[in-house]
Design an enzyme around this catalytic site. Structure first.
Site, PDB file in Angstrom:
ATOM      1  N   ASP A 126      -4.634  -6.550   6.008  1.00 35.75           N
ATOM      2  CA  ASP A 126      -5.956  -6.101   5.557  1.00 35.75           C
ATOM      3  C   ASP A 126      -6.827  -7.321   5.271  1.00 35.75           C
ATOM      4  O   ASP A 126      -7.985  -7.415   5.718  1.00 35.75           O
ATOM      5  CB  ASP A 126      -5.775  -5.248   4.289  1.00 35.75           C
ATOM      6  CG  ASP A 126      -7.003  -4.408   3.982  1.00 35.75           C
ATOM      7  OD1 ASP A 126      -7.978  -4.472   4.741  1.00 35.75           O
ATOM      8  OD2 ASP A 126      -6.978  -3.694   2.961  1.00 35.75           O
ATOM      9  N   TYR A 178       0.830  -1.206   0.000  1.00 39.16           N
ATOM     10  CA  TYR A 178       0.000   0.000   0.000  1.00 39.16           C
ATOM     11  C   TYR A 178       0.869   1.262   0.000  1.00 39.16           C
ATOM     12  O   TYR A 178       0.427   2.324   0.415  1.00 39.16           O
ATOM     13  CB  TYR A 178      -0.925   0.016   1.229  1.00 39.16           C
ATOM     14  CG  TYR A 178      -2.051  -1.010   1.183  1.00 39.16           C
ATOM     15  CD1 TYR A 178      -2.062  -2.048   0.263  1.00 39.16           C
ATOM     16  CD2 TYR A 178      -3.112  -0.924   2.068  1.00 39.16           C
ATOM     17  CE1 TYR A 178      -3.088  -2.982   0.227  1.00 39.16           C
ATOM     18  CE2 TYR A 178      -4.148  -1.850   2.046  1.00 39.16           C
ATOM     19  CZ  TYR A 178      -4.132  -2.876   1.115  1.00 39.16           C
ATOM     20  OH  TYR A 178      -5.159  -3.794   1.092  1.00 39.16           O
ATOM     21  N   LYS A 181       5.268 -14.022   3.372  1.00 37.97           N
ATOM     22  CA  LYS A 181       5.324 -14.897   2.195  1.00 37.97           C
ATOM     23  C   LYS A 181       6.779 -14.899   1.722  1.00 37.97           C
ATOM     24  O   LYS A 181       7.090 -14.603   0.561  1.00 37.97           O
ATOM     25  CB  LYS A 181       4.357 -14.358   1.118  1.00 37.97           C
ATOM     26  CG  LYS A 181       4.129 -15.285  -0.043  1.00 37.97           C
ATOM     27  CD  LYS A 181       3.367 -16.548   0.290  1.00 37.97           C
ATOM     28  CE  LYS A 181       3.230 -17.431  -0.931  1.00 37.97           C
ATOM     29  NZ  LYS A 181       2.721 -18.785  -0.617  1.00 37.97           N
ATOM     30  N   ASP A 237      -0.744 -17.972   3.085  1.00 33.39           N
ATOM     31  CA  ASP A 237      -1.771 -18.876   2.536  1.00 33.39           C
ATOM     32  C   ASP A 237      -2.121 -19.959   3.561  1.00 33.39           C
ATOM     33  O   ASP A 237      -3.290 -20.248   3.816  1.00 33.39           O
ATOM     34  CB  ASP A 237      -1.338 -19.485   1.197  1.00 33.39           C
ATOM     35  CG  ASP A 237       0.134 -19.850   1.137  1.00 33.39           C
ATOM     36  OD1 ASP A 237       0.880 -19.524   2.082  1.00 33.39           O
ATOM     37  OD2 ASP A 237       0.554 -20.478   0.149  1.00 33.39           O
TER      38      ASP A 237
END
Ligand code: NAD
Length: 371
Positions: free
Chosen positions: A230, A124, A173, A206
């Protein structure tokens, strides 16, 4: 003279849910002088900009704000006012508790999670470009810094220690995004090593989603970068009973803004239908921030009692709950009035209601009035 607090009603359902929070605030007995400022669609109409300077000036002056959701145009238009506010005021820690209330509106009555989301950088960052003149290639830059990763991880461990939570899970990740994810992972491990009293583990984002849906009670505080936070905070809100009951707080070094996880839900705007609980629990967090612990506790318990009684609840909580049947839905304003009515009747000596713990891990210590 009361506390000086900035109020941003926001867009869509924002004016209704912030009015609901004020109904409850009027009953809670803490004197507040509200400075009301507009940002978002209304500010564009009246001021020609979605984020007028006086909004930032007011928050810098009062240091505390209660905010409704603000609409962001999708796929074009002006930049998110929400993201801009966090970046310009350096509100780096987005804290989103997801706690089931009396098992209503959820199949996971044990859900009691806190997502701590870095709120100023990551994907972001706002650094976006087109890769060619035809706009056939689009680029968004993820920025992760050691400084921001360190302060958000430290924030999460300090919160876990202060509120006697069971563990902190770092989510990233780093297998695919080796630089940004790798840096966040490395910093998380360094910070975790400085808090040997607090168990820590890590998940790839994930796998974290799958784990949360399978066994939410095995997790507690989750700390992660902006986009993952988020997404995970909406997932956790869904586990707890929906966006209608999920509050949030944004903390900087000296400023704090309290806003729900949900957005402006335009389809419900003006219908007096939205659930006011998320915004009312933002008021609870605001009171805790101000040190008004009794008022905070009264708001929390009055919300819990209203939801548990299930006589005056909005549509999302009127569904069949974990233990109860569907009931006719009430309006946003009626539910706020009911919560306000319960405030003086709250028994502060009764055990604090909270979600049941199913896993074998030791229960979280009750923060109650001691927090
Ligand atoms: P949303 O959270 O506004 O709504 C998604 C759905 O969740 C709604 O359709 C409704 O079914 C439910 N919902 C949300 N709030 C509820 C409430 N209080 N009571 C009952 N049900 C509720 O998400 P969206 O539709 O993706 O976004 C709408 C707008 O809000 C977009 O412009 C988006 O950018 C903005 N947004 C703002 C913020 C913020 O101000 N912090 C956060 C998220 C989204």
């Amino acid at each position: 003279m009361g506390y000086q607090v900035t109020l941003i009603p926001g867009d869509g359902i924002g004016p209704e849910v912030t009015a609901a929070a004020r109904t409850v605030a009027d009953a809670a007995g803490v004197s507040i002088d509200w400075t009301i400022v507009d940002a978002g669609e209304k500010a564009i109409e009246t001021r020609g900009t979605p984020l007028p300077d006086d909004v930032l000036e007011s928050i810098r002056r009062t240091k505390v704000a209660l905010k409704g959701p603000i609409t962001t145009p999708i796929g074009g238009g002006f930049r998110s006012v929400n993201v801009a506010l966090r970046q310009r005021l350096d509100l780096y820690a987005s804290v989103r508790p997801a706690r089931a209330i009396a098992g209503e509106g959820t199949r996971f009555p044990e859900t009691d999670l806190i997502v701590v989301r870095e709120a100023t950088e990551g994907l972001y960052s706002g650094v976006e470009s087109w890769g060619d003149p035809e706009h056939s290639r689009a680029e968004t830059m993820a920025i992760v810094t050691r400084k921001a990763s360190e302060r958000i991880c430290r924030f999460a461990f300090e919160l876990a220690r202060r509120e006697h939570r069971r563990k902190v899970t770092g989510v990233h990740k780093a297998n695919i995004m080796k630089n940004t994810g790798g840096l966040f992972q490395a910093v998380f491990r360094e910070v975790a090593a400085k808090y040997p009293d607090i168990p820590a583990d890590e998940r790839l984002v994930d796998n974290m989603c799958m784990q949360l849906v399978k066994k939410p009670d095995e997790y507690d505080v989750i700390v992660t970068t902006n986009l993952f936070g988020d997404i995970l905070s909406d997932l956790c809100a869904g586990l707890a009973g929906g966006l209608g009951i999920a509050p949030g707080a944004l903390y900087g070094e000296s400023l704090a803004v309290f806003e729900p996880v949900h957005g402006s839900a335009p389809k419900y705007a003006g219908l007096d239908k939205a659930d006011p609980v998320a915004e009312i629990l933002c008021l609870e967090l605001l009171y805790r921030h101000l040190g008004e612990r009794e008022a905070a506790e009264r708001v929390y318990r009055a919300v819990w009692a209203t939801v548990a009684e299930k006589k005056v609840v909005t549509y999302d909580l009127a569904l069949p709950g974990y233990t109860s049947r569907p009931v006719p839905a009430s309006t946003c304003s009626a539910m706020a009035r009911e919560i306000a009515r319960q405030i003086p009747n709250v028994d502060l000596d009764a055990p604090r209601p909270r979600p049941p713990r199913l896993s074998a891990a030791p229960p979280v210590q009750d923060e109650s009035l001691a927090s």
